[in-house]
Scaffold this motif. Structure first.
Motif, short mmCIF file in Angstrom:
data_model
loop_
_atom_site.label_atom_id
_atom_site.label_comp_id
_atom_site.label_asym_id
_atom_site.label_seq_id
_atom_site.Cartn_x
_atom_site.Cartn_y
_atom_site.Cartn_z
N MET A 1 1.14 -12.55 -2.09
CA MET A 1 1.45 -11.69 -1.18
C MET A 1 1.79 -11.92 -0.19
O MET A 1 3.00 -11.62 0.40
N SER A 2 1.37 -13.69 -0.21
CA SER A 2 1.43 -13.53 1.23
C SER A 2 3.57 -14.33 1.35
O SER A 2 3.77 -14.72 2.22
N ARG A 3 3.58 -14.45 0.87
CA ARG A 3 4.99 -15.19 0.34
C ARG A 3 5.78 -14.11 -0.34
O ARG A 3 6.93 -13.90 0.09
N LEU A 4 5.67 -12.58 -0.68
CA LEU A 4 6.84 -11.63 -0.22
C LEU A 4 6.53 -11.36 0.86
O LEU A 4 5.98 -11.25 1.52
N PRO A 5 7.60 -10.33 0.81
CA PRO A 5 7.46 -10.09 2.24
C PRO A 5 7.15 -8.35 1.81
O PRO A 5 6.72 -7.75 0.54
N ALA A 6 7.27 -7.56 3.10
CA ALA A 6 5.70 -7.08 2.98
C ALA A 6 6.93 -5.16 2.24
O ALA A 6 6.15 -4.39 1.68
N LYS A 7 8.49 -5.23 2.50
CA LYS A 7 9.23 -4.55 1.98
C LYS A 7 9.24 -3.82 -0.01
O LYS A 7 9.73 -3.45 -0.79
N GLU A 8 8.45 -5.24 -0.30
CA GLU A 8 8.51 -5.39 -1.33
C GLU A 8 7.42 -4.45 -1.92
O GLU A 8 6.16 -5.45 -2.22
N LYS A 9 7.57 -3.27 -2.47
CA LYS A 9 6.90 -2.59 -2.35
C LYS A 9 5.34 -2.67 -3.66
O LYS A 9 4.44 -2.72 -3.58
N TRP A 10 6.77 -2.17 -4.73
CA TRP A 10 5.95 -2.14 -5.80
C TRP A 10 4.83 -3.87 -6.04
O TRP A 10 3.87 -3.32 -7.26
N ASN A 11 5.55 -4.97 -6.23
CA ASN A 11 4.39 -5.96 -6.87
C ASN A 11 3.39 -6.38 -5.55
O ASN A 11 2.86 -6.39 -6.03
N ASN A 12 3.25 -5.90 -4.27
CA ASN A 12 1.98 -6.03 -3.79
C ASN A 12 1.70 -5.08 -3.75
O ASN A 12 0.19 -5.28 -3.81
N ILE A 13 1.41 -3.83 -4.36
CA ILE A 13 0.70 -3.07 -4.88
C ILE A 13 -0.05 -3.19 -6.00
O ILE A 13 -1.10 -3.56 -6.41
N ALA A 14 0.85 -3.86 -7.01
CA ALA A 14 0.05 -4.50 -8.46
C ALA A 14 -0.27 -5.19 -7.86
O ALA A 14 -1.37 -5.17 -8.47
N TYR A 15 -0.35 -6.45 -6.96
CA TYR A 15 -1.15 -6.93 -7.09
C TYR A 15 -2.77 -7.05 -6.49
O TYR A 15 -3.09 -7.35 -6.91
N ALA A 16 -1.91 -5.76 -4.78
CA ALA A 16 -3.34 -5.40 -4.40
C ALA A 16 -4.51 -4.81 -5.50
O ALA A 16 -5.43 -4.66 -5.61
N MET A 17 -3.60 -4.12 -6.32
CA MET A 17 -4.58 -2.72 -7.19
C MET A 17 -5.19 -3.48 -8.02
O MET A 17 -6.64 -3.61 -8.47
N ILE A 18 -4.78 -4.87 -8.71
CA ILE A 18 -5.22 -5.77 -9.64
C ILE A 18 -6.89 -6.57 -8.49
O ILE A 18 -7.89 -6.53 -8.99
N ILE A 19 -6.16 -7.31 -7.29
CA ILE A 19 -7.39 -7.74 -6.60
C ILE A 19 -8.62 -6.69 -6.28
O ILE A 19 -10.17 -7.08 -6.12
N GLY A 20 -8.29 -5.08 -6.06
CA GLY A 20 -9.28 -4.54 -5.27
C GLY A 20 -10.21 -4.00 -6.82
O GLY A 20 -11.46 -4.15 -6.84
N GLY A 21 -10.00 -4.03 -8.02
CA GLY A 21 -10.48 -4.25 -9.00
C GLY A 21 -11.23 -5.13 -10.14
O GLY A 21 -12.55 -5.35 -9.79
N ALA A 22 -10.19 -6.48 -9.50
CA ALA A 22 -11.50 -8.07 -9.95
C ALA A 22 -12.53 -8.28 -8.65
O ALA A 22 -13.19 -8.08 -9.36
N VAL A 23 -12.17 -7.22 -7.63
CA VAL A 23 -13.51 -7.84 -6.89
C VAL A 23 -15.05 -6.50 -6.48
O VAL A 23 -15.83 -6.95 -6.63
N GLY A 24 -14.00 -5.74 -7.15
CA GLY A 24 -15.27 -4.23 -7.10
C GLY A 24 -16.14 -4.88 -8.59
O GLY A 24 -17.55 -4.81 -8.36
N ASN A 25 -15.09 -5.49 -9.82
CA ASN A 25 -16.04 -6.13 -11.25
C ASN A 25 -16.80 -6.89 -10.66
O ASN A 25 -18.23 -7.11 -11.45
N VAL A 26 -16.46 -8.15 -9.71
CA VAL A 26 -17.10 -9.19 -9.10
C VAL A 26 -18.32 -8.52 -8.81
O VAL A 26 -19.77 -9.52 -8.74
#
Length: 170
Positions: free
Chosen positions: A92-117
Motif C-alpha cells: 500500500m505504501s508503494r501504491l498511489p492513493a488514487k489506486e482505490k481498488w487494490n488499496n481497498i482490497a489490501y485494507a479489507m484483508i488487513i482489517g479481517g486478519a487483525v480482527g481474527n488475530v
C-alpha cells in the motif's frame, strides 16, 4: 510537512481507515455475540430459511483447518497474519492513493486478519457467528473478518484479470 509524510499521505496507506473500520466492526460484533448469545448450535437464532446466527469457537483457520491440534496453530496463524499484514501495508505504501481498488482490497484483508488475530491472542480462538446452509449442507461458520478477507482476495484476483485484459488490449 516532510517529504516522507507527504509521500505516505499520497500513498495507499491513507486507505488503512478501511482496515480500522472493519477491525472495530468485527470486534464489536464478536463481543456482542459473546455477551448476548448462548454458546453452540443448540442456541442458534434462526434468521432466514438458509441463515442462522450462532456463537462458536474456531481454534483453527478457514474451515476449521488445524482446529484439532494442540494449540501451536494459534501462534502459526498469528504469525502468518502479521507477515501478510506487513507485506500488504508495504504494498500500500508503494501504491498511489488514487489506486482505490487494490488499496481497498489490501485494507479489507488487513482489517479481517487483525480482527481474527485479536481473537486468537485475547481468547485463544476465533469467534464465528454466521451460519449459512442449504438443506442439510452447512457452510462452515464464519465472521465479518473472514468475509472481509475473502472479498479482498476476490478483488485482487479480479484485478489480475482486469489488468491482464488491459495489457493484452494495448
Amino acid at each position: 510537512m516532510s517529504e516522507q509524510a507527504l509521500t505516505l499521505k499520497q500513498s495507499g496507506v491513507r486507505w488503512l481507515w478501511v482496515a480500522i473500520v472493519i477491525f472495530f466492526a468485527d470486534i464489536g460484533i464478536k463481543l456482542w455475540v459473546m455477551d448476548s448469545m448462548g454458546y453452540g448450535w443448540a442456541n442458534r437464532i434462526e434468521v432466514l430459511p438458509f441463515f442462522n446466527l450462532l456463537y462458536v469457537h474456531n481454534y483453527g483457520a478457514a474451515f476449521s483447518f488445524l482446529s484439532d491440534q494442540a494449540g501451536w496453530q494459534r501462534w502459526l496463524f498469528t504469525g502468518i497474519a502479521f507477515g501478510v499484514t506487513a507485506l500488504l501495508i508495504y504494498w500500500m505504501s508503494r501504491l498511489p492513493a488514487k489506486e482505490k481498488w487494490n488499496n481497498i482490497a489490501y485494507a479489507m484483508i488487513i482489517g479481517g486478519a487483525v480482527g481474527n488475530v485479536f481473537d486468537r491472542v485475547v481468547h485463544g480462538f476465533v469467534v464465528d457467528y454466521l451460519d449459512f446452509f442449504w438443506g442439510s449442507y452447512h457452510w462452515p461458520a464464519f465472521n465479518l473478518a473472514d468475509s472481509a478477507i475473502c472479498i479482498g482476495a476476490i478483488m485482487i484476483i479480479l484485478d489480475g484479470f482486469r489488468s491482464k485484459k488491459l495489457r493484452t488490449s494495448n
